[in-house]
Structures are given as structure tokens and as C-alpha cells.
Design a protein around this motif. Structure first.
Motif, PDB file in Angstrom:
ATOM      1  N   LEU A  64       0.846  -1.178   0.000  1.00 20.37           N
ATOM      2  CA  LEU A  64       0.000   0.000   0.000  1.00 20.37           C
ATOM      3  C   LEU A  64       0.881   1.227   0.000  1.00 20.37           C
ATOM      4  O   LEU A  64       1.888   1.270   0.692  1.00 20.37           O
ATOM      5  CB  LEU A  64      -0.921   0.011   1.230  1.00 20.37           C
ATOM      6  N   SER A  68      -2.697   5.249   0.875  1.00 23.43           N
ATOM      7  CA  SER A  68      -3.663   4.238   1.265  1.00 23.43           C
ATOM      8  C   SER A  68      -4.020   4.313   2.747  1.00 23.43           C
ATOM      9  O   SER A  68      -4.941   3.648   3.193  1.00 23.43           O
ATOM     10  CB  SER A  68      -3.102   2.844   0.946  1.00 23.43           C
ATOM     11  N   CYS A  97      -6.694   3.959  -2.580  1.00 21.30           N
ATOM     12  CA  CYS A  97      -6.485   2.796  -3.446  1.00 21.30           C
ATOM     13  C   CYS A  97      -5.368   1.917  -2.900  1.00 21.30           C
ATOM     14  O   CYS A  97      -4.406   2.411  -2.298  1.00 21.30           O
ATOM     15  CB  CYS A  97      -6.128   3.232  -4.868  1.00 21.30           C
ATOM     16  N   ALA A  98      -5.526   0.622  -3.102  1.00 23.03           N
ATOM     17  CA  ALA A  98      -4.479  -0.341  -2.738  1.00 23.03           C
ATOM     18  C   ALA A  98      -3.570  -0.515  -3.953  1.00 23.03           C
ATOM     19  O   ALA A  98      -3.650  -1.500  -4.687  1.00 23.03           O
ATOM     20  CB  ALA A  98      -5.107  -1.671  -2.317  1.00 23.03           C
ATOM     21  N   HIS A 100      -0.506  -1.527  -6.001  1.00 21.26           N
ATOM     22  CA  HIS A 100       0.593  -2.483  -5.887  1.00 21.26           C
ATOM     23  C   HIS A 100       1.554  -2.258  -7.056  1.00 21.26           C
ATOM     24  O   HIS A 100       1.203  -1.692  -8.085  1.00 21.26           O
ATOM     25  CB  HIS A 100       0.052  -3.925  -5.898  1.00 21.26           C
ATOM     26  N   THR A 112      -7.967  -1.865  -6.558  1.00 19.21           N
ATOM     27  CA  THR A 112      -9.170  -1.744  -5.734  1.00 19.21           C
ATOM     28  C   THR A 112      -9.123  -0.435  -4.961  1.00 19.21           C
ATOM     29  O   THR A 112      -8.137  -0.152  -4.270  1.00 19.21           O
ATOM     30  CB  THR A 112      -9.280  -2.926  -4.769  1.00 19.21           C
ATOM     31  N   CYS A 113     -10.185   0.337  -5.076  1.00 16.89           N
ATOM     32  CA  CYS A 113     -10.234   1.653  -4.426  1.00 16.89           C
ATOM     33  C   CYS A 113     -11.563   1.816  -3.697  1.00 16.89           C
ATOM     34  O   CYS A 113     -12.529   1.077  -3.937  1.00 16.89           O
ATOM     35  CB  CYS A 113     -10.072   2.782  -5.460  1.00 16.89           C
ATOM     36  N   ASN A 131     -16.952   0.907  -2.758  1.00 12.93           N
ATOM     37  CA  ASN A 131     -15.750   0.243  -3.271  1.00 12.93           C
ATOM     38  C   ASN A 131     -15.878   0.060  -4.783  1.00 12.93           C
ATOM     39  O   ASN A 131     -16.950  -0.274  -5.298  1.00 12.93           O
ATOM     40  CB  ASN A 131     -15.558  -1.123  -2.605  1.00 12.93           C
TER      41      ASN A 131
END
Length: 260
Positions: A64, A68, A97-98, A100, A112-113, A131
Motif C-alpha cells: 500500500l 492508502s 487505493c491499494a 501495488h 481496488t479503491c 468500493n
């Protein structure tokens, strides 16, 4: 006849050597001018140290970013977040947001946010949503196109110098642009500020009133202007040279800025 042939060969070799010598002296003069211009800059030796950027290799495991972390509800971001719009169109300050880093650089990747607390948004079907999935190109913020971030400008570095000068700029990604890593980053940029001097005005003054040093006075070069004024433009030679130098952009404003 043999003597005449040897004399012709000797004269030809001498002319060739003279041509090479003149070319060498011309290149040496150009190089010395560049060195003198660089050493005469008041900012030589004061260039800030380079700040290392993040590595473009994106093969680290899921992690993250700093954005995040769940922040507290404050009006600082709520005032910039539209209500009732599409979640995928929200500014970067309005979502978490995650992100990566195990994606391929430049390729689209999905993350994914979720909307921050107090931010209300909807899906493509106009249904309330919290989400959602965000698709963007896999790249760090400092790897964005220059049109996608804004940077601080420096008015203390010389743009007219040899070699061109660089400065450390603080840049920030635009609000609607999503990217990996820190949104505020350092960049090494060329000095590109302007003091408001127009190239067309300088050239016009050089052609019409260059013999009186008007072009040099306009550019803020008072010593050269006085020299041209009291020497009647170097008897016309200096005036002609300045017209050529200003036309090609070799002579610029005294403050080191660019023409507009």
C-alpha cells in the motif's frame, strides 16, 4: 617541368593546411566562448545536488502506498470532492487505493479503491457505491508525461548558458491524474523561465537602433550598450554581429531568462 610540379604540390598542401588551421581556430574560438560564458555565470558551483528518484522496476510484492492510509474526515479534501459523480472520475485526493507495484510498466492495471469518508459517488449504473475498481497505466508519478504534472519554476538559474543549466524542481501530479507512489516528487529540469523580454523587439532594435546600443540596453546589458554607443556600433561591425547573434538566439536577456 618537374620543379613546377613540385611547386604546385607544395602550394596545394600549404593551402590545405591553412584551411585546416582556420577551421581549428574557429572551433577553438567557439569553444572558448562557451567556456567563458559558463564560468562567468554567477550561479556556477551553486547547482543543487541531485535527488535520486524511485526505481522504475515494478516487481515488488503487494504494498500500500502512503495515500492508502485512512485519513480523518476533514474539510480539506471534502471541498475538492464532487458529490454524486462517478467513483472512477473522482480526484486522487478523494479516494484510497491499494496500489501495488507488481505490474508491467506502461500497461493498464486494475486496483481496488474506495471513496474517502464523507465522499459520496455512484457506479456506471448510477447506483451508490463505496468500493470500486480503478484502471490506470502502471507507472510512478515521476514517470508521467510532463503535461500530467506541474512543477515549481526557478528564476535564479541561467537559461542562456553553455552548457544549459538544470535545477531541482518540486513537482506534483494533477488532481485528476492517478499514478503509483508519491504524488509530490523531485525532477531535474532545464531552466526555462522568462523575464518578459521579446525576441522580436530585441531583433527590431538591433536592426534599427543597434548602432546606438539600443538592443543591448533593452536586454539589460548596460556595459555592452555603452560600448556600442560610444564606438558607434563598433563602426558598424559590432552592430552587424549583434543582429546575427540576436537573430539566432545566442545573445539573450542579461537576467538569464528566455525570450517570449
Amino acid at each position: 617541368m618537374l620543379a613546377n610540379g613540385l611547386k604546385w604540390v607544395f602550394e596545394r598542401e600549404r593551402n590545405t593546411m591553412s584551411s585546416y588551421l582556420m577551421l581549428f581556430l574557429l572551433l577553438l574560438d567557439i569553444y572558448s566562448r562557451c567556456v567563458i560564458a559558463y564560468l562567468s555565470s554567477p550561479h556556477v558551483g551553486q547547482e543543487p545536488a541531485y535527488t535520486a528518484q524511485q526505481s522504475p522496476v515494478m516487481s515488488s510484492p503487494l504494498a500500500l502506498t502512503a495515500s492508502s492510509a485512512a485519513p480523518a474526515v476533514t474539510d480539506s479534501y471534502l471541498s475538492r470532492c464532487p458529490s454524486g459523480g462517478l467513483c472512477s472520475r473522482l480526484p486522487a485526493d478523494c479516494i484510497i487505493c491499494a496500489f501495488h507495484h507488481n505490474c508491467i510498466y506502461g500497461r493498464p492495471a486494475s486496483f481496488t479503491c474506495r471513496a474517502k469518508a464523507g465522499v459520496h459517488c455512484v457506479s456506471d449504473q448510477s447506483q451508490p457505491q463505496q468500493n470500486f475498481s480503478l484502471t490506470l497505466d502502471c507507472r510512478f508519478c515521476w514517470q508521467l508525461d510532463p503535461s500530467q504534472y506541474r512543477c515549481s519554476n526557478s528564476t535564479s538559474c541561467m537559461t542562456v548558458s553553455c552548457p544549459r543549466r538544470l535545477y531541482n524542481a518540486t513537482c506534483e501530479a494533477l488532481e485528476h491524474v492517478h499514478c503509483l507512489g508519491k504524488r509530490v516528487f523531485q525532477k531535474r529540469l532545464f531552466c526555462n523561465w522568462t523575464g518578459g523580454y521579446k525576441w522580436s523587439t530585441a531583433l527590431a532594435l538591433s536592426i534599427t537602433l543597434g548602432g546606438f546600443g539600443a538592443d543591448r540596453f533593452y536586454l539589460g546589458q548596460w556595459r555592452e550598450g555603452l560600448g556600442k554607443l560610444f564606438s558607434f556600433g563598433g563602426l558598424g561591425i559590432w552592430t552587424l554581429i549583434d543582429v546575427l547573434l540576436i537573430a539566432v538566439g545566442y545573445v539573450g536577456p542579461a537576467d538569464g531568462s528566455l525570450y517570449i
